[in-house]
Scaffold this active site. Structure first.
Site, PDB file in Angstrom:
ATOM      1  NE  ARG A  84      -3.993   2.002   2.129  1.00 60.57           N
ATOM      2  CZ  ARG A  84      -4.383   2.764   3.146  1.00 60.57           C
ATOM      3  NH1 ARG A  84      -3.900   2.559   4.358  1.00 60.57           N
ATOM      4  NH2 ARG A  84      -5.261   3.717   2.954  1.00 60.57           N
ATOM      5  CG  HIS A  88      -1.251   5.478  -0.266  1.00 60.90           C
ATOM      6  ND1 HIS A  88      -1.978   6.134   0.698  1.00 60.90           N
ATOM      7  CD2 HIS A  88      -2.078   4.513  -0.742  1.00 60.90           C
ATOM      8  CE1 HIS A  88      -3.188   5.589   0.793  1.00 60.90           C
ATOM      9  NE2 HIS A  88      -3.267   4.592  -0.053  1.00 60.90           N
ATOM     10  CG  ASP A  89       6.444   6.882  -3.307  1.00 62.31           C
ATOM     11  OD1 ASP A  89       6.398   8.117  -3.093  1.00 62.31           O
ATOM     12  OD2 ASP A  89       7.433   6.324  -3.819  1.00 62.31           O
ATOM     13  CB  VAL A  92       1.052  11.576  -3.744  1.00 60.15           C
ATOM     14  CG1 VAL A  92       1.185  13.051  -3.373  1.00 60.15           C
ATOM     15  CG2 VAL A  92      -0.318  11.047  -3.319  1.00 60.15           C
ATOM     16  CG  ASN A 118      -0.601   9.136   2.761  1.00 60.50           C
ATOM     17  OD1 ASN A 118      -1.133   8.234   2.115  1.00 60.50           O
ATOM     18  ND2 ASN A 118       0.085  10.116   2.195  1.00 60.50           N
ATOM     19  N   PRO A 188      -7.445   7.462  -4.063  1.00 61.51           N
ATOM     20  CG  PRO A 188      -7.489   5.278  -4.889  1.00 61.51           C
ATOM     21  CD  PRO A 188      -6.564   6.420  -4.610  1.00 61.51           C
ATOM     22  CG  HIS A 218      -8.011  -3.821  -1.727  1.00 61.39           C
ATOM     23  ND1 HIS A 218      -8.976  -2.885  -1.998  1.00 61.39           N
ATOM     24  CD2 HIS A 218      -6.902  -3.101  -1.386  1.00 61.39           C
ATOM     25  CE1 HIS A 218      -8.490  -1.661  -1.839  1.00 61.39           C
ATOM     26  NE2 HIS A 218      -7.219  -1.761  -1.486  1.00 61.39           N
ATOM     27  CB  THR A 219      -5.994 -10.799  -2.535  1.00 60.93           C
ATOM     28  OG1 THR A 219      -5.997 -12.131  -2.042  1.00 60.93           O
ATOM     29  CG2 THR A 219      -4.550 -10.433  -2.879  1.00 60.93           C
ATOM     30  CG  ASP A 271      -9.228 -13.393   1.114  1.00 62.32           C
ATOM     31  OD1 ASP A 271     -10.199 -14.019   1.575  1.00 62.32           O
ATOM     32  OD2 ASP A 271      -8.412 -13.872   0.308  1.00 62.32           O
ATOM     33  CG  ASP A 279      -5.634 -15.946  -2.524  1.00 66.67           C
ATOM     34  OD1 ASP A 279      -6.129 -14.798  -2.511  1.00 66.67           O
ATOM     35  OD2 ASP A 279      -5.892 -16.798  -1.663  1.00 66.67           O
TER      36      ASP A 279
HETATM   37  C1  HEM Z   1      -8.762   1.368  -6.480  1.00 69.05           C
HETATM   38  C2  HEM Z   1      -8.852   2.195  -5.512  1.00 69.05           C
HETATM   39  C3  HEM Z   1      -8.414   1.914  -4.106  1.00 69.05           C
HETATM   40  C4  HEM Z   1      -9.058   2.310  -2.992  1.00 69.05           C
HETATM   41  C5  HEM Z   1     -10.357   3.113  -2.923  1.00 69.05           C
HETATM   42  C6  HEM Z   1      -8.307   1.814  -1.864  1.00 69.05           C
HETATM   43  C7  HEM Z   1      -8.645   2.036  -0.549  1.00 69.05           C
HETATM   44  C8  HEM Z   1      -8.076   1.385   0.539  1.00 69.05           C
HETATM   45  C9  HEM Z   1      -8.510   1.518   1.892  1.00 69.05           C
HETATM   46  C10 HEM Z   1      -9.625   2.428   2.369  1.00 69.05           C
HETATM   47  C11 HEM Z   1      -7.755   0.690   2.648  1.00 69.05           C
HETATM   48  C12 HEM Z   1      -7.875   0.459   4.140  1.00 69.05           C
HETATM   49  C13 HEM Z   1      -6.978   1.378   4.919  1.00 69.05           C
HETATM   50  C14 HEM Z   1      -7.163   1.219   6.412  1.00 69.05           C
HETATM   51  O1  HEM Z   1      -8.291   1.275   6.894  1.00 69.05           O
HETATM   52  O2  HEM Z   1      -6.148   1.059   7.124  1.00 69.05           O
HETATM   53  C15 HEM Z   1      -6.829   0.037   1.767  1.00 69.05           C
HETATM   54  C16 HEM Z   1      -5.900  -0.887   2.156  1.00 69.05           C
HETATM   55  C17 HEM Z   1      -5.002  -1.481   1.305  1.00 69.05           C
HETATM   56  N1  HEM Z   1      -4.796  -1.161  -0.016  1.00 69.05           N
HETATM   57 FE1  HEM Z   1      -6.044  -0.056  -1.173  1.00 69.05          FE
HETATM   58  N2  HEM Z   1      -7.226   1.130  -2.315  1.00 69.05           N
HETATM   59  C18 HEM Z   1      -7.234   1.162  -3.677  1.00 69.05           C
HETATM   60  C19 HEM Z   1      -6.288   0.624  -4.517  1.00 69.05           C
HETATM   61  C20 HEM Z   1      -5.170  -0.049  -4.091  1.00 69.05           C
HETATM   62  C21 HEM Z   1      -4.062  -0.428  -4.921  1.00 69.05           C
HETATM   63  C22 HEM Z   1      -3.925  -0.052  -6.396  1.00 69.05           C
HETATM   64  C23 HEM Z   1      -3.187  -1.128  -4.141  1.00 69.05           C
HETATM   65  C24 HEM Z   1      -1.864  -1.733  -4.497  1.00 69.05           C
HETATM   66  C25 HEM Z   1      -1.497  -2.082  -5.694  1.00 69.05           C
HETATM   67  C26 HEM Z   1      -3.766  -1.195  -2.816  1.00 69.05           C
HETATM   68  C27 HEM Z   1      -3.231  -1.880  -1.754  1.00 69.05           C
HETATM   69  C28 HEM Z   1      -3.785  -1.929  -0.491  1.00 69.05           C
HETATM   70  C29 HEM Z   1      -3.335  -2.824   0.558  1.00 69.05           C
HETATM   71  C30 HEM Z   1      -2.261  -3.888   0.429  1.00 69.05           C
HETATM   72  C31 HEM Z   1      -4.097  -2.535   1.687  1.00 69.05           C
HETATM   73  C32 HEM Z   1      -3.985  -3.175   3.077  1.00 69.05           C
HETATM   74  C33 HEM Z   1      -3.064  -2.345   3.943  1.00 69.05           C
HETATM   75  C34 HEM Z   1      -2.774  -2.927   5.309  1.00 69.05           C
HETATM   76  O3  HEM Z   1      -3.390  -3.901   5.736  1.00 69.05           O
HETATM   77  O4  HEM Z   1      -1.872  -2.378   5.962  1.00 69.05           O
HETATM   78  N3  HEM Z   1      -4.938  -0.507  -2.812  1.00 69.05           N
HETATM   79  N4  HEM Z   1      -7.042   0.490   0.477  1.00 69.05           N
END
Ligand code: HEM
Length: 353
Positions: A84, A88-89, A92, A118, A188, A218-219, A271, A279
């Site tokens: 993540r 985010h890097d 922005v 962030n 986003p 988000h798997t 998941d 996966d």
């Molecule tokens: C498509 C639009 C996306 C939205 C709206 C979105 C939004 C979010 C949100 C709201 C969280 C939860 C944050 C929290 O409550 O701590 C999250 C977690 C996460 N996102 Fe996304 N995300 C998006 C795309 C992506 C992309 C493109 C990636 C990586 C290629 C990604 C990787 C992750 C990962 C791995 C987590 C889990 C982080 C953790 O458990 O520490 N996301 N995302």
């Protein structure tokens, strides 16, 4: 240049000969500048490459790898945290390590990582990069950018968690700008419609397909209640839950996330069955109304994205191949090259200046 002038002064030190030399030097300077200008104007930006550090730090992938594998053993949340962080890097200011900068003490402008969007980035992602950077600096000082280390670490964690392995192209320089005020419009949100997500991804040069594929990240990992609580009790002012949530998931989520006054630290896995395994379960989940965020669920509801969701959900290999390619594409957003545009930080949290 000074050598030319001093050697000349011993043999022919008359003012006119000195002037002649100065003229030659000036002419030489202006002509190289002209060449530099024309080549800069016509030269295509140099691409990232897998072997960018072949001469200067050939073991960079192994060095980062030794840190990520240790970190994954000790704290598996480092995997979702770092993936993540990389996303985010890149979104922005481009993939330039600007997310890693800490606010300068006394500075009025907060750094990127302090922005509201962030705040929930886990510390384990930053720790991983800092540890890897320290090791790399000890072997190849001043050569490898923090931005490249983050890109390598994200790839490592995808693989360590069971996902695909792909070669990371390198050559990013670290950015000099890290401002919290630039974050909001570029990340986003969980309640974004598909159109809003697409608009943002398109603005980064990413397609609808990239959006669906990259969301597959988000798997793995977790989300806080505030990111989806609006779906659980009063969806869009209806006083009903989001009809696109499976009733069993709804019940479980309501138990951990009350409408008001819940524990703000509680997180829920994206998941439910394999939160640490990379996966293709994400796609099956959203098809089964088990998506956590409205933005995730939207992908299986919209006719533009539903067919791809179905394909990726039934074909792990296709997902892995598409994900590797999409990560490479995301990893080249807004890349900076050279001293004019960037720096190579020694400490990833601090600018060089
Ligand atoms: C498509 C639009 C996306 C939205 C709206 C979105 C939004 C979010 C949100 C709201 C969280 C939860 C944050 C929290 O409550 O701590 C999250 C977690 C996460 N996102 Fe996304 N995300 C998006 C795309 C992506 C992309 C493109 C990636 C990586 C290629 C990604 C990787 C992750 C990962 C791995 C987590 C889990 C982080 C953790 O458990 O520490 N996301 N995302």
């Amino acid at each position: 240049m000074p050598t030319v002038l001093s050697s000349s002064s011993s043999s022919s030190s008359s003012p006119s000969s000195v002037l002649r030399y100065l003229l030659i030097i000036l002419l030489a300077f202006s002509s190289t500048n002209c060449i530099a200008k024309t080549t800069n104007a016509t030269r295509k930006p140099r691409q990232l490459s897998v072997d960018y550090y072949a001469r200067t730090c050939p073991q960079v992938d192994q060095l980062v790898g030794s840190v990520t594998s240790q970190q994954f053993k000790e704290a598996p949340v480092s995997a979702p945290a770092t993936i993540r962080l990389f996303f985010h890097d890149c979104f922005v200011e481009g993939c330039d390590g600007s997310i890693l900068i800490s606010t300068k003490p006394g500075s009025k402008e907060l750094a990127e990582k302090e922005a509201e969007d962030n705040k929930d980035l886990r510390v384990e992602g930053f720790q991983t990069v800092n540890k890897a950077k320290a090791l790399v600096e000890s072997k190849c000082p001043g050569v490898v950018s923090c931005a490249d280390i983050l890109a390598i670490a994200a790839r490592d964690f995808i693989h360590l968690a069971g996902g695909p392995y792909y070669q990371v192209k390198k050559g990013r320089w670290d950015g000099r700008i890290s401002m919290a005020s630039r974050v909001g419009a570029n990340i986003p949100r969980a309640n974004f419609t598909l159109d809003q997500q697409l608009k943002l991804f398109n603005s980064k040069g990413l397609s609808l397909e990239d959006l669906v594929v990259l969301s597959g990240a988000h798997t793995i990992g977790f989300a806080h209640c505030k990111q989806f609580v609006s779906r659980l009790y009063n969806y869009k002012g209806t006083r009903q839950p989001d009809p696109a949530i499976d009733p069993r998931l709804l019940k479980a989520l309501r138990m951990s996330c009350p409408p008001f006054g819940g524990n703000t630290d509680i997180v829920t896995p994206f998941d439910v069955t394999t939160p640490f395994v990379f996966d293709h379960a994400y796609y099956g989940n959203i098809e089964a109304k088990l998506g956590l965020l409205a933005s995730d669920q939207a992908l299986s509801l919209d006719p533009r994205t539903k067919p791809l969701v179905q394909q990726l959900g039934s074909n792990k290999l296709k997902f892995f191949q598409a994900f590797s390619q999409a990560m490479e594409k995301m990893g080249s957003i807004g890349v900076k090259r050279g001293r004019r545009h960037g720096e190579k930080r020694k400490d990833c949290s601090m600018h060089m200046l």
